[in-house]
Design an enzyme around this catalytic site. Structure first.
Site, short mmCIF file in Angstrom:
data_model
loop_
_atom_site.label_atom_id
_atom_site.label_comp_id
_atom_site.label_asym_id
_atom_site.label_seq_id
_atom_site.Cartn_x
_atom_site.Cartn_y
_atom_site.Cartn_z
N GLU B 60 0.80 -1.23 0.00
CA GLU B 60 0.00 0.00 0.00
C GLU B 60 0.83 1.27 0.00
O GLU B 60 0.45 2.28 -0.59
CB GLU B 60 -0.95 0.01 1.21
CG GLU B 60 -2.11 -0.98 1.09
CD GLU B 60 -1.71 -2.42 1.31
OE1 GLU B 60 -0.61 -2.66 1.83
OE2 GLU B 60 -2.49 -3.32 0.94
N HIS B 129 -11.52 -5.22 9.48
CA HIS B 129 -11.99 -4.96 8.11
C HIS B 129 -13.29 -4.18 8.07
O HIS B 129 -13.98 -4.19 7.06
CB HIS B 129 -12.22 -6.29 7.38
CG HIS B 129 -10.99 -6.85 6.74
ND1 HIS B 129 -9.84 -7.09 7.45
CD2 HIS B 129 -10.72 -7.21 5.45
CE1 HIS B 129 -8.92 -7.59 6.62
NE2 HIS B 129 -9.43 -7.66 5.41
#
Ligand SMILES: Cc1ncc(C[n+]2csc(CCOP(=O)(O)OP(=O)(O)O)c2C)c(N)n1
Lengths: 327, 323
Positions: B60, B129
């Site tokens: 990322e 999440h």
């Protein structure tokens, strides 16, 4: 192999320019240190003294269109790239005439017109950005390369590995330049890095690498030219590791209690500026007079830069509200 | 007017941007061959090729950092971060680099970068999440943060983001992708920084963003059956925040409930409440009420998860406590 003394004599104008740049960086840093002591400069100040051969060996062989991103110990890189000395000094002074109008500071020097895309004060953060600049160059078929400069501390960051992988995977024109000065702040590389020679990390990504004596400007220059040619030819990234040493503390706040004094003395005997001066004289590439003239002109340039920085206005108060969004 | 899903509206706008400007390209994890974790970019690789639609490694920081560099190098990248939870691995690049580039360079360098990402819970994906972190980014000067609740807004805001010189966090919600709504054929944009009154009412103002707008609208329907007319203000942009629209509504209704899916402590709703206190204090007939997610890591169990996320009943109860 570095240039022989004879070759050096032949390339006299180049050699003299390299010497001038090294002296410029050395004297700039010495002056910055003095100005810090006089509270003209605030914050962190990371001096490049001892490492001059790395910037001066690698940056002048780049083309004007190429990009550079680097870390916070970047005055030397900016000077080698030809950013205006007075505007760099003014930035350190926090003045409106500085490279970032006094809003960036010592660790954040920028000059987009010279492809100098920033000093980054977060260890490793310049590496992903370098891959992106290189990606843009490839995407637009511009033929520019990006020189990405970082210290040995960055090698242990995830971004080092992420960026090596992406640059290799997408064949991006990045020249990764590690300035291995043996320490990240007060922690020696031996106590921070499990591997042996850092340049071998490139092997895992299929990136070619070379290690060079970072105290020898001509050796660095030759290695850099090879590396630049490789990257520019479209063969993807290259990893150049320059072994060097910082003569001063990490920043002005660091009394360097953690280093072996004998080790320091050993490195200082290999002072890149002194060594190169001796070589120039021995090879007759330069006379004492040439050297004196160069040093004098550097002193004048720095005195002028300090006077300029000192006389420059502070940024207006409402300057802090500008350049947050491009309106 | 043609109806599109939220997913289709974003995809069509991405397609339009790719067609209109060669400098635009997409980059992200599994956005190409896989079609996007939420299917938003389905088909775009086949249509535009690997130069324009790039599958990145799962990394990322370099994904966002390369987006920043590419933007500095003259391109207009649209980076997809699979979910906002993973943005934490890129948060240094977002906060310390993208948001500050223009300022630190003294106005020399812009970063026209869009980061598309997905916020929110409700899919039983557990604690790592299911978070709503858009409020964190909304705190940072130099970023713009938008959060469309409808296909119309998604398309209009994405068009505005594409025209920006500033890095924009474009925050989507996983439970909205199949939501259908009108998207006109005629070209339009939704300006960044403008809230929208999604339902007109006179008795109370409910402020929300992203999926909570729909929860608020459902609550408003229930309240209407009892004769309470709620006005629903959809923030659409968290930064810059349209305090005018919020306060105009509160000055009219004299009551406010601020709803958010994320945690209450330090949550974005506190900023909205603060704005109401600053500007509408004299107009208030009751203290401002807040409805927010429970202050817990999101539980996996379905019932617990449902109980942790604000539901229409929670909003109804909050409104009733004021009137
Ligand atoms: C991500 C991050 N962690 C920690 C720091 C604090 N810090 C600044 S410089 C430095 C040492 C870096 O050493 P190195 O990369 O070897 O570069 P050098 O200073 O030796 O040139 C540290 C730990 C930082 N700026 N960024």
């Amino acid at each position: 192999m570095a240039m022989t003394l004879k070759e050096l004599a032949i390339k006299k104008p180049v050699a003299l320019d390299l010497y001038r740049k090294m002296v410029l960086i050395r004297r700039f840093e010495e002056k910055a240190s003095e100005m810090y002591g006089r509270a003209k400069i605030g914050g962190f100040l990371h001096l490049y003294i001892g490492e001059e051969a790395v910037a001066v060996g690698t940056i002048p062989p780049l083309e004007p269109r190429d990009y550079i991103v680097t870390h916070y110990r970047e005055h030397g890189h900016a000077l080698a790239r030809g950013l205006e000395t007075r505007r760099i000094m003014a930035e350190l002074f926090g003045k409106a005439t500085g490279t970032s109008k006094g809003k960036g500071g010592s660790m954040h020097l920028f000059d987009a017109s010279k492809g100098f895309m920033g000093g980054y004060a977060i260890v490793g953060a310049m590496m992903p950005i370098a891959t992106g600049l290189a990606l843009a160059s490839n995407y637009r078929d511009e033929g520019r390369i990006c020189l990405c400069i970082f210290g040995d501390g960055a090698v242990n960051e995830g971004e080092f590995h992420e960026s090596f992988n992406l640059a290799a995977l997408w064949n991006l024109p990045v020249l990764f330049l590690l300035e291995n000065n043996g320490f990240g702040m007060g922690t020696s590389v031996k106590r921070a890095h499990a591997g042996k020679e850092m340049c071998h990390l490139a092997d895992a990504f299929g990136i070619p690498s070379e290690m060079v004596d970072g105290m020898d400007v001509l050796a660095v220059r030759e290695a850099a030219i090879r590396a630049i040619n490789h990257v520019r030819s479209g063969k993807g990234p290259f990893f150049l590791e320059a072994i060097t040493y910082r003569f001063r503390g990490h920043s002005m706040a660091d009394p360097v209690a953690y280093r072996d004094k004998e080790e320091e003395q050993e490195w200082k005997r290999r002072d890149p500026v002194v060594t190169f001066r001796r070589e120039l004289l021995q090879s007759r590439a330069a006379s004492e007079e040439n050297i004196a003239k160069i040093e004098h002109s550097v002193d004048e340039e720095i005195a002028e830069a300090v006077a300029f920085a000192d006389a420059s206005p502070n940024p207006a108060h409402d300057e802090m509200f500008k350049d947050i969004y491009r309106e | 007017m043609p109806e599109l899903t939220y997913r289709e509206a974003i995809r069509e706008t991405l397609r339009e941007a790719l067609n209109n400007d060669n400098r635009v390209f997409l980059m992200g994890e599994d956005i190409g061959a896989y079609g996007g974790a939420y299917g938003v970019t389905q088909g775009l690789l086949a249509e535009f090729g690997e130069q324009r639609v790039k599958d990145s490694p799962i990394a990322e920081s370099v994904l966002v950092g390369a987006g920043i560099g590419a933007a500095m190098g003259g391109l207009r990248p649209i980076v997809e971060l699979m979910t906002i939870n993973f943005s934490l691995l890129a948060s240094d690049q977002i906060v310390n680099a993208a948001a500050k580039m223009l300022f630190m360079s003294g106005g020399q360098i812009t970063v026209p970068l869009i980061i598309r990402t997905v916020s929110g819970g409700g899919n039983q994906l557990g604690a790592s999440h299911s978070q709503c972190l858009e409020g964190w980014y909304a705190q940072v000067p130099g970023l713009k943060v938008v959060s469309p609740s409808t296909p119309y807004d998604a398309c209009g805001l994405l068009r505005s983001a594409v025209a920006e010189e500033t890095p924009v966090m474009f925050v989507e919600h996983s439970l909205l992708y199949n939501f259908r709504g009108p998207v006109p054929d005629e070209y339009y944009t939704v300006p960044i920084g403008e809230a929208d009154v999604k339902r007109v009412g006179s008795d109370v103002t409910i402020v929300a963003h992203l999926r909570m707008v729909h929860v608020a609208l459902q609550a408003a329907e229930e309240l209407a059956e009892e004769g309470i007319e709620a006005e629903v203000v959809d923030l659409r942009s968290l930064r810059p925040l349209d305090t005018d629209t919020i306060n105009e509504s509160v000055m009219k209704t004299n009551r406010a409930v601020v709803v958010e899916e994320g945690w209450k402590t330090g949550g974005f709703g506190a900023e909205v409440v603060s704005s109401i206190m600053e500007h509408s204090f004299d107009y208030l007939d009751a203290p401002v009420a807040r409805v927010a997610g429970q202050e817990v890591p999101m539980p996996y169990n379905r019932d617990l998860e449902q109980a942790a996320i604000p539901r229409p009943g929670d909003v109804v109860a909050a409104v009733k406590s004021l009137v």
